[in-house]
Design a protein around this motif. Structure first.
Motif, mmCIF file in Angstrom:
data_model
loop_
_atom_site.group_PDB
_atom_site.id
_atom_site.type_symbol
_atom_site.label_atom_id
_atom_site.label_comp_id
_atom_site.label_asym_id
_atom_site.label_seq_id
_atom_site.Cartn_x
_atom_site.Cartn_y
_atom_site.Cartn_z
ATOM 1 N N VAL A 33 -44.149 -19.219 12.062
ATOM 2 C CA VAL A 33 -42.830 -19.123 11.819
ATOM 3 C C VAL A 33 -42.053 -19.676 10.558
ATOM 4 O O VAL A 33 -43.015 -20.016 9.654
ATOM 5 C CB VAL A 33 -42.022 -20.413 13.050
ATOM 6 N N GLU A 34 -40.938 -19.344 10.190
ATOM 7 C CA GLU A 34 -40.234 -19.800 8.979
ATOM 8 C C GLU A 34 -39.101 -20.660 9.376
ATOM 9 O O GLU A 34 -38.265 -20.505 10.341
ATOM 10 C CB GLU A 34 -39.773 -18.699 8.332
ATOM 11 N N TYR A 35 -39.012 -21.913 8.711
ATOM 12 C CA TYR A 35 -37.852 -22.636 8.858
ATOM 13 C C TYR A 35 -36.720 -22.628 8.191
ATOM 14 O O TYR A 35 -36.861 -22.385 6.935
ATOM 15 C CB TYR A 35 -38.293 -24.161 8.919
ATOM 16 N N PHE B 31 -27.427 -18.425 6.232
ATOM 17 C CA PHE B 31 -27.731 -19.533 6.964
ATOM 18 C C PHE B 31 -28.011 -18.988 8.377
ATOM 19 O O PHE B 31 -27.295 -18.460 9.333
ATOM 20 C CB PHE B 31 -26.923 -20.563 7.094
ATOM 21 N N PHE B 32 -29.367 -19.088 9.018
ATOM 22 C CA PHE B 32 -29.807 -18.063 9.985
ATOM 23 C C PHE B 32 -29.349 -18.588 11.393
ATOM 24 O O PHE B 32 -29.520 -18.015 12.361
ATOM 25 C CB PHE B 32 -31.292 -17.836 9.941
ATOM 26 N N THR B 33 -28.705 -20.124 11.488
ATOM 27 C CA THR B 33 -28.465 -20.534 12.585
ATOM 28 C C THR B 33 -27.008 -20.726 12.572
ATOM 29 O O THR B 33 -26.161 -21.234 13.631
ATOM 30 C CB THR B 33 -28.725 -22.014 12.977
ATOM 31 N N PRO C 9 -40.309 -15.509 13.453
ATOM 32 C CA PRO C 9 -38.901 -15.796 13.593
ATOM 33 C C PRO C 9 -38.576 -16.963 12.735
ATOM 34 O O PRO C 9 -39.527 -17.935 12.313
ATOM 35 C CB PRO C 9 -39.043 -16.629 15.077
ATOM 36 N N ILE C 10 -37.216 -17.237 12.181
ATOM 37 C CA ILE C 10 -36.634 -18.064 11.494
ATOM 38 C C ILE C 10 -35.996 -19.055 12.557
ATOM 39 O O ILE C 10 -35.068 -18.922 12.973
ATOM 40 C CB ILE C 10 -35.826 -17.451 10.380
ATOM 41 N N VAL C 11 -36.337 -20.151 12.346
ATOM 42 C CA VAL C 11 -36.189 -21.269 13.475
ATOM 43 C C VAL C 11 -35.372 -22.438 12.755
ATOM 44 O O VAL C 11 -35.634 -22.731 11.532
ATOM 45 C CB VAL C 11 -37.327 -21.743 14.363
ATOM 46 N N PRO C 12 -34.544 -23.356 13.466
ATOM 47 C CA PRO C 12 -33.780 -24.414 12.724
ATOM 48 C C PRO C 12 -35.080 -25.550 12.734
ATOM 49 O O PRO C 12 -35.888 -25.337 13.611
ATOM 50 C CB PRO C 12 -32.688 -24.923 13.938
#
Length: 238
Positions: free
Chosen positions: A8-10, A87-89, A228-231
């Motif tokens: 994963v990516e943060y 910003f992905f979120t 996936p880019i996750v928080p």
């Protein structure tokens, strides 16, 4: 994220890019030109039957001109002067041109495999090779169905918000990897193998196996842009 393990990516560890470089913007143009070039499936199918002709040349010039203007204006995903999704979120509106382009791409991603799988099944079961006819009968309905889903915001990257872009991009790129690898291999086999039941069955098995294998690699995050880019932040346990 147990489904992905460590792949994963943060979001907080990703470098925020304030502007897209000229090279980055230019490299996205041929990607979208290729998507739009593939839209008229029956016309593209003739490329493999009869070779390049004046109609294909005219269509290619139109695509290059149209996408070129759109790229200069920053109206193709990736050709913007500044990244739209930083910003992905973030719950941020998904712009119309982005939703339109990704809906077009999903149509291409779905229509070509649908026609090829159907054509191979017909050839195996009936002994008749109807691929050219299927491109005329089936390609447009499949593509139109995907466009409708895209217009309704039911497909990754076509939704009204980019809030879940970190997850949706991996589905999109996973589909692109899967279909591209399988289609290229299938076209190579179609050129190399004779037209008979055994060869048709071999092509179908190879096509399905490649889609399953590449799809699994994409889902597990082994392929570029499929993590996936996750928080949150990575945790180190001593």
């Amino acid at each position: 994220m147990p489904a992905y393990g460590d792949r994963v990516e943060y979001a907080v560890t990703r470098k925020v890019r304030e502007r897209n470089t000229v090279t980055y913007r230019i490299l996205h143009w041929p990607v979208w030109a290729w998507v739009y070039f593939l839209l008229p499936g029956p016309l593209i199918a003739s490329l493999f039957h009869r070779g390049f002709n004046s109609r294909l040349g005219a269509w290619l010039l139109c695509v290059l001109a149209g996408t070129g203007v759109a790229a200069v204006l920053g109206k193709l995903p990736g050709t913007e002067t500044r990244p739209y999704v930083m910003f992905f979120t973030e719950d941020k509106p998904n712009l119309v041109y982005r939703r339109f382009c990704y809906a077009m791409a999903w149509g291409v991603i779905a229509a070509y495999p649908a026609v090829n799988i159907t054509g191979l099944l017909v050839a195996i079961l009936s002994g008749r090779w109807l691929m050219h006819q299927l491109y005329a009968w089936l390609f447009v309905p499949v593509m139109a169905g995907m466009w409708l889903l895209g217009a309704l915001g039911k497909l990754p990257r076509t939704k009204p918000s980019v809030q879940f872009e970190g997850y949706e991009r991996r589905v999109f790129y996973g589909a692109v990897w899967t279909v591209t690898v399988a289609q290229v291999a299938l076209w190579g086999l179609w050129k190399a193998l004779p037209r008979n039941g055994v060869a048709d069955a071999a092509m179908l098995v190879a096509f399905a196996a490649l889609m399953a294998a590449v799809g699994w690699l994409a889902w597990r995050g082994y392929l570029p842009r499929t993590r996936p880019i996750v928080p949150g932040e990575p945790i180190t346990i001593d």
